[in-house]
Write an enzyme that holds these catalytic residues in place. Structure first.
Site, PDB file in Angstrom:
ATOM      1  CG  ASP A  37      -1.611  -1.282   1.497  1.00 25.89           C
ATOM      2  OD1 ASP A  37      -2.226  -1.806   0.568  1.00 25.89           O
ATOM      3  OD2 ASP A  37      -1.508  -1.799   2.624  1.00 25.89           O
ATOM      4  CG  HIS A  65      -1.238  -1.927  -7.887  1.00 25.37           C
ATOM      5  ND1 HIS A  65      -0.248  -2.441  -8.672  1.00 25.37           N
ATOM      6  CD2 HIS A  65      -0.953  -2.346  -6.625  1.00 25.37           C
ATOM      7  CE1 HIS A  65       0.606  -3.138  -7.919  1.00 25.37           C
ATOM      8  NE2 HIS A  65       0.180  -3.099  -6.672  1.00 25.37           N
ATOM      9  CE  LYS A 168       4.812 -21.473  -9.169  1.00 22.68           C
ATOM     10  NZ  LYS A 168       4.848 -20.057  -9.610  1.00 22.68           N
TER      11      LYS A 168
END
Length: 451
Positions: A37, A65, A168
């Site tokens: 942030d 964003h 993953k």
């Protein structure tokens, strides 16, 4: 370089040594230097206006964003911020985990705000892993479980990022290339994975057939955008001159290896993630810009040495509109912590820093900056790895007089009051990295460029 035939006559055995290619394009990287942030979107937006390619290399739609263009506010989560620039290609790299419904929802929202022609400018790496709806459901369930067992959760965004990266790492994940190959094979693997999760979380409901039907539709929609990211990046780097920008998500203190573990994200959001998340060699990394606020914020829980649980903290929270883009949670606020910034610089090797939201400090009588940590009254030389230790540190502060002037109209260095200049120079000297931009407001024009 061997244009004159003369040099070919007395060649050593073994032929001509190939001249080293120095003409490659280097990527510029923008990374968060605190807990996220910091205003990376604004810095990326500034650089994206001149970029040919903007890439995301890690994280997922846990990132948020905000970019303001001509009064319109765009929120990006998976899309690189460069997608607004009509002359720019946006790449979602292999290190990103992609929630397809989230991606299309984001596209629809931004189309309503005026985003056009994105499908010609978006490229998705075929090696990126997929976040499924059940990953998101499980993310929420894990947080509830942590709260019940340990009395505290991690404060994830519940976007399924952690569970997708877990798949993953345990090699059960499914990638974009799998979705676009034999769909029967993909369906079988999806069913197995779904059943695996259901056996671990008995309360988990998954409509397997419904999910697969949706995934087949997404496969058709993204097919034209999917490319081999490695070859794409290689051509971009070794081809004609191009400006390539990499937009980091999250931040140094949220990095899975170097952050305030376990209160971190599941990816490498430091500079190493750029190489692994795009498939480019370290020699192709050029400038690395760290982004830091002029104070510190943190979302969720975890140690925060310079936090101000008082009127100062509240003032920073309200003046800075410190609310998460992705989560809507109030951010915790405190003084600028230079121990953290130096640590982030050690890992990332910043070539310059963008210091944002300086204007939020305009009303303060005095401003403090954390310069060192103490344990039992003694300065410690490192940023502690262990969270129990970090909770206990005492911060040593340097105190500066406030400038008590509105800086929001400043557009160049000389417009800033001397006391603000003094604050900026102190930060710069303490970290040993030049400050290239100072932010004093929301829009593009509010970034003062120093050099």
């Amino acid at each position: 370089s061997y244009a004159d035939t003369e040099s070919y006559t007395n060649l050593p055995a073994g032929g001509v040594k190939r001249p080293r290619a120095e003409s490659m394009n280097r990527v510029t990287v923008v990374l968060g230097a605190q807990w996220g942030d910091e205003g990376k979107g604004k810095v990326v937006d500034l650089l994206a206006t001149e970029s040919d390619i903007v890439c995301r290399c890690q994280g997922g739609n846990n990132a948020g964003h905000t970019v303001v263009v001509e009064g319109t506010e765009y929120d990006f989560h998976l899309l690189p911020s460069g997608i607004i620039n009509t002359k720019c290609i946006s790449l979602i790299g292999n290190g990103v985990v992609i929630h397809l419904p989230g991606l299309f929802e984001e596209i629809d929202k931004n189309e309503k705000k005026g985003l056009k022609g994105w499908e010609k400018r978006l490229i998705i790496s075929d090696r990126a892993h997929i976040v499924f709806d059940f990953h998101q459901a499980v993310d929420g369930m894990q947080e509830v479980q942590r709260q019940a067992q340990e009395g505290k959760n991690i404060g994830t965004t519940k976007k399924g990022i952690g569970p997708a990266y877990s798949c993953k790492a345990s090699r059960t994940g499914l990638r974009i290339c799998d979705l676009l190959a034999d769909f029967k094979e993909f369906s079988a693997r999806f069913k197995n994975l779904a059943q695996q999760f259901q056996s671990m979380y008995p309360a988990l409901k998954i409509d397997i057939d419904g999910e697969l039907k949706k995934l087949k539709d997404y496969a058709d929609r993204i097919r034209p955008m999917v490319r081999d990211g490695v070859y794409f990046m290689y051509d971009a780097i070794n081809g004609p001159p191009k400006k390539i920008l990499v937009e980091g998500a999250n931040a140094a203190l949220l990095d899975i290896d170097f952050g305030t573990y376990p209160f971190v994200t599941s990816s490498n959001c430091t500079v190493g993630g750029v190489c692994t998340g795009l498939g480019i060699p370290p020699t192709n990394i050029g400038d690395v810009y760290g982004v830091s606020k002029a104070y510190t914020t943190r979302v969720g829980i975890g140690a925060f040495p310079t936090e101000q649980l008082n009127a100062i903290g509240e003032l920073l929270q309200t003046r800075g509109h410190e609310v998460g883009v992705t989560t809507g949670r109030k951010r915790r606020c405190g003084w600028l912590d230079l121990v953290i910034l130096r640590y982030a610089h050690m890992i990332n090797g910043f070539t310059a820093i963008a210091l944002t939201k300086l204007d939020i400090l305009d009303v303060l009588d005095e401003i403090k900056v954390g310069v060192a940590y103490k344990l039992n009254g003694k300065r410690i030389p490192h940023f502690p790895a262990n969270m129990e230790v970090l909770q206990k540190v005492e911060v040593e502060y340097e105190t500066f007089p406030g400038w008590k002037t509105d800086t929001s109209a400043a557009r160049k260095w000389n417009d800033l009051p001397p006391k603000a200049q003094n604050y900026i120079r102190f930060v710069e000297n303490h970290i040993g990295v030049p400050i290239k931009w100072v932010g004093v407001g929301k829009s593009r024009e509010c970034m003062i460029q120093m050099f």
